[in-house]
Design a protein around this motif. Structure first.
Motif, PDB file in Angstrom:
ATOM      1  N   ASN A  88       0.842  -1.201   0.000  1.00  0.00           N
ATOM      2  CA  ASN A  88       0.000   0.000   0.000  1.00  0.00           C
ATOM      3  C   ASN A  88       0.878   1.253   0.000  1.00  0.00           C
ATOM      4  O   ASN A  88       0.572   2.255   0.638  1.00  0.00           O
ATOM      5  CB  ASN A  88      -0.987   0.005   1.176  1.00  0.00           C
ATOM      6  N   HIS A 114      -4.060   4.842   1.118  1.00  0.00           N
ATOM      7  CA  HIS A 114      -4.603   5.350   2.380  1.00  0.00           C
ATOM      8  C   HIS A 114      -5.256   4.256   3.218  1.00  0.00           C
ATOM      9  O   HIS A 114      -5.799   4.534   4.290  1.00  0.00           O
ATOM     10  CB  HIS A 114      -5.614   6.474   2.132  1.00  0.00           C
ATOM     11  N   ASP A 115      -5.202   3.010   2.746  1.00  0.00           N
ATOM     12  CA  ASP A 115      -5.860   1.906   3.451  1.00  0.00           C
ATOM     13  C   ASP A 115      -4.842   0.879   3.945  1.00  0.00           C
ATOM     14  O   ASP A 115      -3.816   0.650   3.298  1.00  0.00           O
ATOM     15  CB  ASP A 115      -6.836   1.177   2.520  1.00  0.00           C
ATOM     16  N   ASN A 118      -6.849  -5.554   3.736  1.00  0.00           N
ATOM     17  CA  ASN A 118      -7.951  -6.361   4.241  1.00  0.00           C
ATOM     18  C   ASN A 118      -7.438  -7.796   4.324  1.00  0.00           C
ATOM     19  O   ASN A 118      -7.256  -8.464   3.294  1.00  0.00           O
ATOM     20  CB  ASN A 118      -9.155  -6.263   3.296  1.00  0.00           C
TER      21      ASN A 118
END
Length: 366
Positions: A88, A114-115, A118
């Motif tokens: 990321n 920005h994440d 998951n």
């Protein structure tokens, strides 16, 4: 001409005068005293990692952090292995590019900058690709300042019997990481980050059982981590090739000063306080952080430009005149800049920075 700037970057960073002073003495790579210095560094890094020497080892490697990441990918991966790399940010992407250049079998999972990943999706990728043998991720992505969680990564690795590679370049020494408890196979960092040394070498904290099976994997002579480890073990701290002696001595002093500060927990608290102050004060001045506070590391913060006509180069020159070196942004499509808050830095200095930023904005309004 020299200038006493404060480097508000994620490394190189501002070092203490006592760390700098260690580089004034010349040392011989073959001398027993220097080899003893190397050995003491290797042991101290295991202590910081909370890893036992009967299970883990430390290998020092010449070059910048990226050199050391590539040495791990060279060595840890055989021609039959398959690595999943989570990214990321720019440094995760660089790891992907390295593995691809090495012609390794790579599955890349790219996440919005920005994440955080998951990990349910990550697990699904592992389930769909039973040939995957290794999983890798950057802990603190200095592209944005985001801090990726390690526990879900290592839980997936343990569940599916994968080897873990963690780029802890900008976190180790500034954020507690229990390497053995997390069962990490390879953790990578650099001399010029949170330990607060100077650039010139990096290091790998490796599980001995994992590293011992990598002989012959590397296609590079100088980046063969296994061979580097074997020489350091067999010759009591000898590096294979000429080591950055001045940098090594400075790093040893930086480790002493980490202890004097109170260890990793105390340094983490200082970094956290500086980062929270910086985010709060700049928010009042109209600078919005790129990522949310709940995923923000205490290392570096990415700020968006406060208005459309904001001229970062002019802002940079103004802050440099005030004694502060900032960091340009690394987001391709979002105008931004970064401020690091690690190194020999205290709250008074950040207050001075904030006041200079305030004065700059007032002048811009006129």
């Amino acid at each position: 001409m020299t200038h006493d700037y404060k480097l508000l970057t994620p490394g190189p960073l501002t070092t203490t005068q006592s760390v700098k002073n260690e580089m004034l003495e010349d040392r011989c790579t073959w001398d027993n005293a220097y080899k003893d210095l190397t050995q003491s560094i290797r042991q101290k890094l295991l202590d910081i990692a909370e890893a036992r020497p009967k299970t883990y080892t430390t290998v020092l490697q010449q070059g910048s952090g990226s050199f050391v990441v590539e040495s791990v990918l060279q060595t840890a991966l055989s021609e039959h292995d398959h690595i999943l790399i989570i990214s990321n940010g720019a440094y995760g992407n660089r790891m992907i590019e390295m593995a691809q250049r090495l012609r390794k079998q790579v599955t890349a999972v790219k996440v919005d900058f920005h994440d955080v990943p998951n990990f349910d999706q990550i697990e699904a990728v592992v389930q769909d690709n039973p040939s995957i043998t290794h999983i890798a991720m950057v802990h603190c992505e200095t592209t944005t300042g985001i801090l990726n969680p390690l526990v879900p990564l290592t839980e997936i690795a343990e569940k599916y019997h994968l080897m873990t590679i963690v780029d802890a370049m900008s976190s180790f020494g500034g954020i507690p990481i229990q390497v053995e408890q997390l069962n990490i196979d390879y953790l990578i960092s650099s001399a010029n980050k949170c330990i607060q040394g100077v650039p010139g070498f990096g290091f790998v904290i490796a599980k001995q059982a994992s590293l011992s099976h990598t002989k012959g994997n590397a296609q590079s002579l100088v980046l063969d981590l296994y061979d580097q480890w074997q020489i350091m073990e067999q010759d009591d701290g000898k590096w294979r090739y000429t080591s950055p002696t001045h940098v090594v001595a400075a790093f040893h002093q930086a480790l002493v000063e980490l202890d004097e500060e109170g260890g990793v927990d105390a340094r983490h608290q200082r970094y956290q306080a500086l980062n929270e102050y910086l985010r709060a004060q700049l928010a009042e001045l109209g600078f919005k952080p790129y990522i949310d506070a709940n995923v923000q590391s205490p290392i570096i913060t990415t700020f968006l430009y406060p208005y459309e006509t904001f001229d970062f180069n002019d802002f940079y020159r103004s802050m440099k005149q005030a004694g502060f070196i900032l960091y340009p942004g690394k987001l391709m499509e979002t105008p931004s800049f970064r401020i690091g808050n690690i190194g020999d830095l205290d709250m008074d200095e950040l207050r001075t920075l904030v006041e200079n930023i305030r004065q700059y904005l007032l002048k811009e309004e006129l």
